[in-house]
Design a protein around this motif. Structure first.
Motif, mmCIF file in Angstrom:
data_model
loop_
_atom_site.group_PDB
_atom_site.id
_atom_site.type_symbol
_atom_site.label_atom_id
_atom_site.label_comp_id
_atom_site.label_asym_id
_atom_site.label_seq_id
_atom_site.Cartn_x
_atom_site.Cartn_y
_atom_site.Cartn_z
ATOM 1 N N GLN A 1 -0.281 15.447 10.140
ATOM 2 C CA GLN A 1 0.271 15.075 8.844
ATOM 3 C C GLN A 1 0.583 13.581 8.829
ATOM 4 O OE1 GLN A 1 0.428 17.310 6.541
ATOM 5 N NE2 GLN A 1 1.541 16.270 4.885
ATOM 6 N N VAL A 2 0.285 12.953 7.706
ATOM 7 C CA VAL A 2 0.537 11.524 7.516
ATOM 8 C C VAL A 2 1.439 11.356 6.305
ATOM 9 C CG1 VAL A 2 -0.530 9.307 6.960
ATOM 10 C CG2 VAL A 2 -1.679 10.864 8.534
ATOM 11 N N GLN A 3 2.456 10.547 6.450
ATOM 12 C CA GLN A 3 3.330 10.228 5.324
ATOM 13 C C GLN A 3 3.128 8.763 4.941
ATOM 14 O OE1 GLN A 3 4.953 11.688 8.267
ATOM 15 N NE2 GLN A 3 4.283 13.605 7.353
ATOM 16 N N LEU A 4 3.050 8.508 3.642
ATOM 17 C CA LEU A 4 2.825 7.167 3.126
ATOM 18 C C LEU A 4 3.916 6.824 2.111
ATOM 19 C CD1 LEU A 4 -1.001 7.571 2.466
ATOM 20 C CD2 LEU A 4 0.045 6.438 4.419
ATOM 21 N N VAL A 5 4.497 5.643 2.251
ATOM 22 C CA VAL A 5 5.544 5.213 1.328
ATOM 23 C C VAL A 5 5.216 3.811 0.824
ATOM 24 C CG1 VAL A 5 7.984 4.732 0.999
ATOM 25 C CG2 VAL A 5 7.285 6.607 2.502
ATOM 26 N N GLU A 6 5.045 3.705 -0.497
ATOM 27 C CA GLU A 6 4.726 2.414 -1.112
ATOM 28 C C GLU A 6 5.988 1.690 -1.548
ATOM 29 O OE1 GLU A 6 1.635 5.422 -2.881
ATOM 30 O OE2 GLU A 6 3.791 5.369 -2.482
ATOM 31 N N SER A 7 5.892 0.369 -1.615
ATOM 32 C CA SER A 7 6.972 -0.461 -2.161
ATOM 33 C C SER A 7 6.373 -1.764 -2.658
ATOM 34 C CB SER A 7 8.040 -0.734 -1.096
ATOM 35 O OG SER A 7 7.484 -1.467 -0.020
ATOM 36 N N GLY A 8 7.190 -2.523 -3.399
ATOM 37 C CA GLY A 8 6.764 -3.846 -3.840
ATOM 38 C C GLY A 8 6.370 -3.962 -5.291
ATOM 39 N N GLY A 9 6.343 -2.851 -6.002
ATOM 40 C CA GLY A 9 6.003 -2.925 -7.413
ATOM 41 C C GLY A 9 7.111 -3.581 -8.216
ATOM 42 N N GLY A 10 6.816 -3.852 -9.486
ATOM 43 C CA GLY A 10 7.812 -4.468 -10.352
ATOM 44 C C GLY A 10 7.197 -5.011 -11.613
ATOM 45 N N LEU A 11 7.981 -5.809 -12.315
ATOM 46 C CA LEU A 11 7.559 -6.434 -13.568
ATOM 47 C C LEU A 11 7.243 -7.905 -13.298
ATOM 48 C CD1 LEU A 11 7.279 -6.470 -16.690
ATOM 49 C CD2 LEU A 11 9.745 -6.958 -16.772
ATOM 50 N N VAL A 12 6.076 -8.353 -13.763
ATOM 51 C CA VAL A 12 5.663 -9.734 -13.540
ATOM 52 C C VAL A 12 4.912 -10.221 -14.774
ATOM 53 C CG1 VAL A 12 3.499 -9.061 -12.416
ATOM 54 C CG2 VAL A 12 4.519 -11.282 -11.894
ATOM 55 N N GLN A 13 4.969 -11.519 -15.017
ATOM 56 C CA GLN A 13 4.239 -12.077 -16.147
ATOM 57 C C GLN A 13 2.765 -12.258 -15.788
ATOM 58 O OE1 GLN A 13 6.322 -15.716 -17.237
ATOM 59 N NE2 GLN A 13 7.449 -14.609 -18.826
ATOM 60 N N ALA A 14 1.924 -12.268 -16.789
ATOM 61 C CA ALA A 14 0.496 -12.500 -16.574
ATOM 62 C C ALA A 14 0.299 -13.820 -15.831
ATOM 63 C CB ALA A 14 -0.229 -12.533 -17.909
ATOM 64 N N GLY A 15 -0.604 -13.777 -14.854
ATOM 65 C CA GLY A 15 -0.842 -14.939 -14.015
ATOM 66 C C GLY A 15 -0.019 -14.961 -12.751
ATOM 67 N N GLY A 16 0.961 -14.075 -12.667
ATOM 68 C CA GLY A 16 1.829 -14.021 -11.513
ATOM 69 C C GLY A 16 1.240 -13.220 -10.365
ATOM 70 N N SER A 17 2.058 -13.032 -9.323
ATOM 71 C CA SER A 17 1.613 -12.347 -8.104
ATOM 72 C C SER A 17 2.634 -11.305 -7.660
ATOM 73 C CB SER A 17 1.417 -13.352 -6.961
ATOM 74 O OG SER A 17 0.433 -14.309 -7.274
ATOM 75 N N LEU A 18 2.140 -10.295 -6.980
ATOM 76 C CA LEU A 18 2.969 -9.288 -6.326
ATOM 77 C C LEU A 18 2.286 -8.890 -5.030
ATOM 78 C CD1 LEU A 18 4.022 -6.764 -9.149
ATOM 79 C CD2 LEU A 18 5.547 -8.268 -7.868
ATOM 80 N N ARG A 19 3.074 -8.429 -4.067
ATOM 81 C CA ARG A 19 2.498 -7.864 -2.852
ATOM 82 C C ARG A 19 3.047 -6.465 -2.657
ATOM 83 N NH1 ARG A 19 2.747 -9.566 3.540
ATOM 84 N NH2 ARG A 19 4.868 -8.755 3.343
ATOM 85 N N LEU A 20 2.152 -5.513 -2.636
ATOM 86 C CA LEU A 20 2.514 -4.123 -2.382
ATOM 87 C C LEU A 20 2.399 -3.825 -0.896
ATOM 88 C CD1 LEU A 20 0.620 -2.309 -5.299
ATOM 89 C CD2 LEU A 20 2.872 -3.421 -5.315
ATOM 90 N N SER A 21 3.274 -2.943 -0.425
ATOM 91 C CA SER A 21 3.243 -2.498 0.963
ATOM 92 C C SER A 21 3.172 -0.984 1.009
ATOM 93 C CB SER A 21 4.490 -2.962 1.719
ATOM 94 O OG SER A 21 4.607 -4.361 1.712
ATOM 95 N N CYS A 22 2.540 -0.478 2.056
ATOM 96 C CA CYS A 22 2.456 0.969 2.259
ATOM 97 C C CYS A 22 2.650 1.239 3.743
ATOM 98 C CB CYS A 22 1.111 1.499 1.785
ATOM 99 S SG CYS A 22 0.827 3.238 2.186
ATOM 100 N N VAL A 23 3.774 1.854 4.068
ATOM 101 C CA VAL A 23 4.074 2.182 5.457
ATOM 102 C C VAL A 23 3.635 3.606 5.742
ATOM 103 C CG1 VAL A 23 5.862 2.369 7.202
ATOM 104 C CG2 VAL A 23 6.033 0.609 5.438
ATOM 105 N N GLY A 24 2.886 3.772 6.832
ATOM 106 C CA GLY A 24 2.430 5.093 7.219
ATOM 107 C C GLY A 24 3.181 5.595 8.435
ATOM 108 N N SER A 25 3.391 6.907 8.499
ATOM 109 C CA SER A 25 4.027 7.519 9.657
ATOM 110 C C SER A 25 3.411 8.889 9.886
ATOM 111 C CB SER A 25 5.546 7.641 9.449
ATOM 112 O OG SER A 25 5.837 8.446 8.330
ATOM 113 N N GLY A 26 3.639 9.411 11.086
ATOM 114 C CA GLY A 26 3.076 10.710 11.417
ATOM 115 C C GLY A 26 1.783 10.557 12.192
ATOM 116 N N ARG A 27 0.989 11.587 12.164
ATOM 117 C CA ARG A 27 -0.251 11.611 12.930
ATOM 118 C C ARG A 27 -1.251 10.596 12.384
ATOM 119 N NH1 ARG A 27 -3.997 17.036 13.630
ATOM 120 N NH2 ARG A 27 -5.381 16.229 15.239
ATOM 121 N N THR A 28 -1.916 9.840 13.254
ATOM 122 C CA THR A 28 -2.899 8.856 12.812
ATOM 123 C C THR A 28 -4.223 9.081 13.548
ATOM 124 O OG1 THR A 28 -2.185 7.255 14.464
ATOM 125 C CG2 THR A 28 -1.182 7.111 12.291
#
Length: 124
Positions: A1-28
């Motif tokens: 089993q693999v668990q995935l948790v995302e973070s980093g989303g939000g509200l941004v103006q056009a032309g801006g930047s964001l970085r999303l992260s996804c941490v995995g745990s469990g069997r790989t």
């Protein structure tokens, strides 16, 4: 089993930047690939980018080429999605997925494990 948790989303103006992260745990698995998909209201979930966990090879959707970059940190079991030059049409819930890397890496059916998603909203 693999668990995935995302973070980093939000509200941004056009032309801006964001970085999303996804941490995995469990069997790989050494053949495991990781990907980002997104789903806008009233639309199908669509492929954004994928990366081979072992080799670092990447695959990007045409809609994000040159703007988004997928990468991974093996030590942290984390995959990232750097999103630059964001557009209002990038607004969606972004999902992290894990599955087997290879032909079909852009297909939802290639991924067995999914996170719950993180909202990205780009204002004009």
């Amino acid at each position: 089993q693999v668990q995935l948790v995302e973070s980093g989303g939000g509200l941004v103006q056009a032309g801006g930047s964001l970085r999303l992260s996804c941490v995995g745990s469990g069997r790989t698995f050494s053949s495991l690939g990781r990907a980002w998909f997104r789903q806008a209201p009233g639309k199908e979930r669509e492929f954004v980018a994928a990366i081979s966990w072992s080799s670092g090879s990447t695959l990007d959707a045409d809609a994000v080429k040159g703007r988004f970059t997928i990468s991974r940190d093996i030590a942290k079991s984390t995959v990232y999605l750097q999103m630059n030059s964001l557009k209002p049409e990038d607004t969606a819930v972004y999902y992290c997925a894990a599955g087997h890397w290879g032909p079909g890496a852009s297909l939802r059916e290639s991924y067995n494990y999914w996170g719950r998603g993180t909202q990205v909203t780009v204002s004009s």
